[in-house]
Design a protein around this motif. Structure first.
Motif, PDB file in Angstrom:
ATOM      1  N   ASN A  97       0.829  -1.215   0.000  1.00  0.00           N
ATOM      2  CA  ASN A  97       0.000   0.000   0.000  1.00  0.00           C
ATOM      3  C   ASN A  97       0.859   1.258   0.000  1.00  0.00           C
ATOM      4  OD1 ASN A  97      -1.299  -2.290   1.647  1.00  0.00           O
ATOM      5  ND2 ASN A  97      -3.076  -1.029   1.136  1.00  0.00           N
ATOM      6  N   GLU A  98       1.900   1.244   0.824  1.00  0.00           N
ATOM      7  CA  GLU A  98       2.767   2.419   0.942  1.00  0.00           C
ATOM      8  C   GLU A  98       3.446   2.736  -0.383  1.00  0.00           C
ATOM      9  OE1 GLU A  98       5.463   1.507   4.079  1.00  0.00           O
ATOM     10  OE2 GLU A  98       3.883   1.333   5.594  1.00  0.00           O
ATOM     11  N   LEU A  99       3.958   1.702  -1.042  1.00  0.00           N
ATOM     12  CA  LEU A  99       4.657   1.939  -2.309  1.00  0.00           C
ATOM     13  C   LEU A  99       3.694   2.376  -3.402  1.00  0.00           C
ATOM     14  CD1 LEU A  99       7.186  -1.053  -2.400  1.00  0.00           C
ATOM     15  CD2 LEU A  99       7.566   1.301  -1.660  1.00  0.00           C
ATOM     16  N   ALA A 100       2.512   1.777  -3.432  1.00  0.00           N
ATOM     17  CA  ALA A 100       1.532   2.160  -4.448  1.00  0.00           C
ATOM     18  C   ALA A 100       1.111   3.620  -4.280  1.00  0.00           C
ATOM     19  CB  ALA A 100       0.321   1.231  -4.381  1.00  0.00           C
ATOM     20  N   ARG A 101       0.939   4.042  -3.034  1.00  0.00           N
ATOM     21  CA  ARG A 101       0.567   5.450  -2.795  1.00  0.00           C
ATOM     22  C   ARG A 101       1.699   6.395  -3.175  1.00  0.00           C
ATOM     23  NH1 ARG A 101      -1.819   3.391   2.057  1.00  0.00           N
ATOM     24  NH2 ARG A 101       0.080   3.939   3.208  1.00  0.00           N
ATOM     25  N   ARG A 102       2.913   6.003  -2.875  1.00  0.00           N
ATOM     26  CA  ARG A 102       4.063   6.900  -3.101  1.00  0.00           C
ATOM     27  C   ARG A 102       4.465   6.961  -4.575  1.00  0.00           C
ATOM     28  NH1 ARG A 102       8.637   8.494  -0.098  1.00  0.00           N
ATOM     29  NH2 ARG A 102       9.906   9.817  -1.457  1.00  0.00           N
ATOM     30  N   PHE A 103       4.499   5.811  -5.245  1.00  0.00           N
ATOM     31  CA  PHE A 103       5.056   5.776  -6.602  1.00  0.00           C
ATOM     32  C   PHE A 103       4.030   5.430  -7.686  1.00  0.00           C
ATOM     33  CE2 PHE A 103       8.460   4.540  -3.627  1.00  0.00           C
ATOM     34  CZ  PHE A 103       9.351   5.570  -3.874  1.00  0.00           C
ATOM     35  N   GLY A 104       2.865   4.948  -7.296  1.00  0.00           N
ATOM     36  CA  GLY A 104       1.858   4.535  -8.267  1.00  0.00           C
ATOM     37  C   GLY A 104       1.902   3.030  -8.500  1.00  0.00           C
ATOM     38  N   SER A 105       0.740   2.433  -8.613  1.00  0.00           N
ATOM     39  CA  SER A 105       0.663   0.976  -8.796  1.00  0.00           C
ATOM     40  C   SER A 105       1.350   0.511 -10.065  1.00  0.00           C
ATOM     41  CB  SER A 105      -0.809   0.532  -8.826  1.00  0.00           C
ATOM     42  OG  SER A 105      -1.410   0.699  -7.570  1.00  0.00           O
ATOM     43  N   GLN A 106       1.424   1.394 -11.069  1.00  0.00           N
ATOM     44  CA  GLN A 106       1.961   0.989 -12.366  1.00  0.00           C
ATOM     45  C   GLN A 106       3.408   0.523 -12.292  1.00  0.00           C
ATOM     46  OE1 GLN A 106       1.633   4.191 -11.511  1.00  0.00           O
ATOM     47  NE2 GLN A 106       3.753   4.864 -11.724  1.00  0.00           N
ATOM     48  N   CYS A 107       4.136   0.885 -11.235  1.00  0.00           N
ATOM     49  CA  CYS A 107       5.534   0.464 -11.157  1.00  0.00           C
ATOM     50  C   CYS A 107       5.798  -0.487  -9.995  1.00  0.00           C
ATOM     51  CB  CYS A 107       6.480   1.660 -11.088  1.00  0.00           C
ATOM     52  SG  CYS A 107       6.372   2.620  -9.575  1.00  0.00           S
ATOM     53  N   ILE A 108       4.727  -1.009  -9.372  1.00  0.00           N
ATOM     54  CA  ILE A 108       4.889  -1.932  -8.254  1.00  0.00           C
ATOM     55  C   ILE A 108       4.454  -3.338  -8.679  1.00  0.00           C
ATOM     56  CG2 ILE A 108       4.332  -2.442  -5.856  1.00  0.00           C
ATOM     57  CD1 ILE A 108       5.892   0.208  -6.387  1.00  0.00           C
ATOM     58  N   VAL A 109       5.425  -4.224  -8.764  1.00  0.00           N
ATOM     59  CA  VAL A 109       5.175  -5.631  -9.119  1.00  0.00           C
ATOM     60  C   VAL A 109       5.374  -6.455  -7.855  1.00  0.00           C
ATOM     61  CG1 VAL A 109       5.873  -7.578 -10.567  1.00  0.00           C
ATOM     62  CG2 VAL A 109       6.060  -5.232 -11.448  1.00  0.00           C
ATOM     63  N   VAL A 110       4.410  -7.290  -7.522  1.00  0.00           N
ATOM     64  CA  VAL A 110       4.594  -8.212  -6.408  1.00  0.00           C
ATOM     65  C   VAL A 110       4.929  -9.586  -6.976  1.00  0.00           C
ATOM     66  CG1 VAL A 110       3.489  -9.427  -4.477  1.00  0.00           C
ATOM     67  CG2 VAL A 110       3.152  -6.967  -4.769  1.00  0.00           C
ATOM     68  N   ALA A 111       6.102 -10.084  -6.607  1.00  0.00           N
ATOM     69  CA  ALA A 111       6.538 -11.403  -7.051  1.00  0.00           C
ATOM     70  C   ALA A 111       6.034 -12.456  -6.074  1.00  0.00           C
ATOM     71  CB  ALA A 111       8.061 -11.452  -7.146  1.00  0.00           C
ATOM     72  N   VAL A 112       5.472 -13.518  -6.605  1.00  0.00           N
ATOM     73  CA  VAL A 112       4.921 -14.594  -5.782  1.00  0.00           C
ATOM     74  C   VAL A 112       5.599 -15.896  -6.188  1.00  0.00           C
ATOM     75  CG1 VAL A 112       2.836 -15.837  -5.104  1.00  0.00           C
ATOM     76  CG2 VAL A 112       2.714 -13.381  -5.628  1.00  0.00           C
ATOM     77  N   ASP A 113       6.380 -16.452  -5.281  1.00  0.00           N
ATOM     78  CA  ASP A 113       7.045 -17.740  -5.518  1.00  0.00           C
ATOM     79  C   ASP A 113       6.207 -18.820  -4.845  1.00  0.00           C
ATOM     80  OD1 ASP A 113       9.109 -16.367  -6.749  1.00  0.00           O
ATOM     81  OD2 ASP A 113      10.302 -16.235  -4.916  1.00  0.00           O
ATOM     82  N   ALA A 114       5.672 -19.741  -5.626  1.00  0.00           N
ATOM     83  CA  ALA A 114       4.765 -20.752  -5.086  1.00  0.00           C
ATOM     84  C   ALA A 114       5.309 -22.155  -5.334  1.00  0.00           C
ATOM     85  CB  ALA A 114       3.385 -20.607  -5.718  1.00  0.00           C
ATOM     86  N   ARG A 115       5.102 -22.999  -4.345  1.00  0.00           N
ATOM     87  CA  ARG A 115       5.497 -24.398  -4.463  1.00  0.00           C
ATOM     88  C   ARG A 115       4.291 -25.278  -4.129  1.00  0.00           C
ATOM     89  NH1 ARG A 115      10.400 -27.008  -4.239  1.00  0.00           N
ATOM     90  NH2 ARG A 115      11.538 -25.219  -3.373  1.00  0.00           N
ATOM     91  N   GLN A 116       4.118 -26.345  -4.920  1.00  0.00           N
ATOM     92  CA  GLN A 116       2.999 -27.242  -4.670  1.00  0.00           C
ATOM     93  C   GLN A 116       3.350 -28.202  -3.536  1.00  0.00           C
ATOM     94  OE1 GLN A 116       1.637 -29.455  -8.116  1.00  0.00           O
ATOM     95  NE2 GLN A 116      -0.485 -29.138  -7.481  1.00  0.00           N
TER      96      GLN A 116
END
Length: 234
Positions: A97-116
């Motif tokens: 939330n903090e990064l999206a407010r400060r810089f805009g969602s367009q440059c915030i990527v959340v990486a999700v590493d998933a294992r089955q």
């Protein structure tokens, strides 16, 4: 460096030279992930990012070791177009939330590493070494709701195996969130890309080994996708 399921890393070449090559060959975007930065408690490699950005004319995402607003600001000022956060977001979800407010969602990527694990996709943290107890689709949904502009979804179970992307997981996430989903982990041949776009519902696909080790050429892959009816940039 590239490995299999985040282990057995081997040298894939100079990042600046590879970045320039991929831009010339027609890559749509470049993603630079320093996957050991968090575990080694290193700061983001801003000087290297600056050198890579100088040879690029395509969007450039950087991840690894990002823990503060200042880290993000330094990377964007060094030439990154987007930043990818992972462990810091899991440790403190409001960071998104903090990064999206400060810089805009367009440059915030959340990486999700998933294992089955036992039939369920579990989110991993700290370069895939630590289980979080979070279910992957639920975390992706939360990340998007908090302001992530994109999700970089990596199947650790498929990473480096060249057995194809995790189609069921990718489709479940794509159906659950309103933001672009980048599928990662498992690309081995051109048909894997058509599968992840058509069956998996991905908006983009990331690959490393097949390009780093000259197993598939980007122009040939793009021609293949066009012939399969998938809209790609020339």
């Amino acid at each position: 460096m590239k490995g299999i399921q985040f282990e057995g890393l081997r040298d894939a070449g100079d990042p600046v030279s590879l970045a320039e090559r991929y831009a010339l060959e027609g890559a749509d975007e470049l993603v630079f992930l320093d996957i050991t930065a968090t575990n080694q408690r290193r700061q983001p490699l801003t000087e290297l990012v600056r050198n890579i950005a100088r040879v690029l004319d395509i969007p450039f995402t950087v991840g690894g070791g990002i823990n503060t607003v200042a880290d993000v600001e330094a990377l964007l000022l060094s030439g990154a177009d987007k930043v990818s956060i992972n462990s810091a977001a899991l440790a403190r979800p409001e960071f998104i939330n903090e990064l999206a407010r400060r810089f805009g969602s367009q440059c915030i990527v959340v990486a999700v590493d998933a294992r089955q694990v036992a039939g369920e996709w579990q989110v991993m943290t700290r370069a895939g070494t630590t289980a979080t107890g979070r279910e992957a689709v639920a975390w992706c949904r939360e990340a998007a709701e908090r302001g992530a502009g994109e999700l970089l979804l990596t199947s650790m179970s498929h990473d480096g195996t060249k057995s194809g992307f995790a189609l069921e997981l990718t489709r479940a996430v794509a159906d659950a969130v309103p933001v672009p989903v980048i599928a990662s982990g498992g690309a081995g041949q051109p048909s894997d890309f058509t599968d992840v776009f058509m069956a998996g519902g991905a908006d983009a696909a990331l690959a490393a080994s097949i390009f780093h080790f000259n197993e598939t050429a980007l122009p040939a892959l793009k021609s293949y996708l066009q012939s399969a009816g998938i809209a790609v940039r020339p």
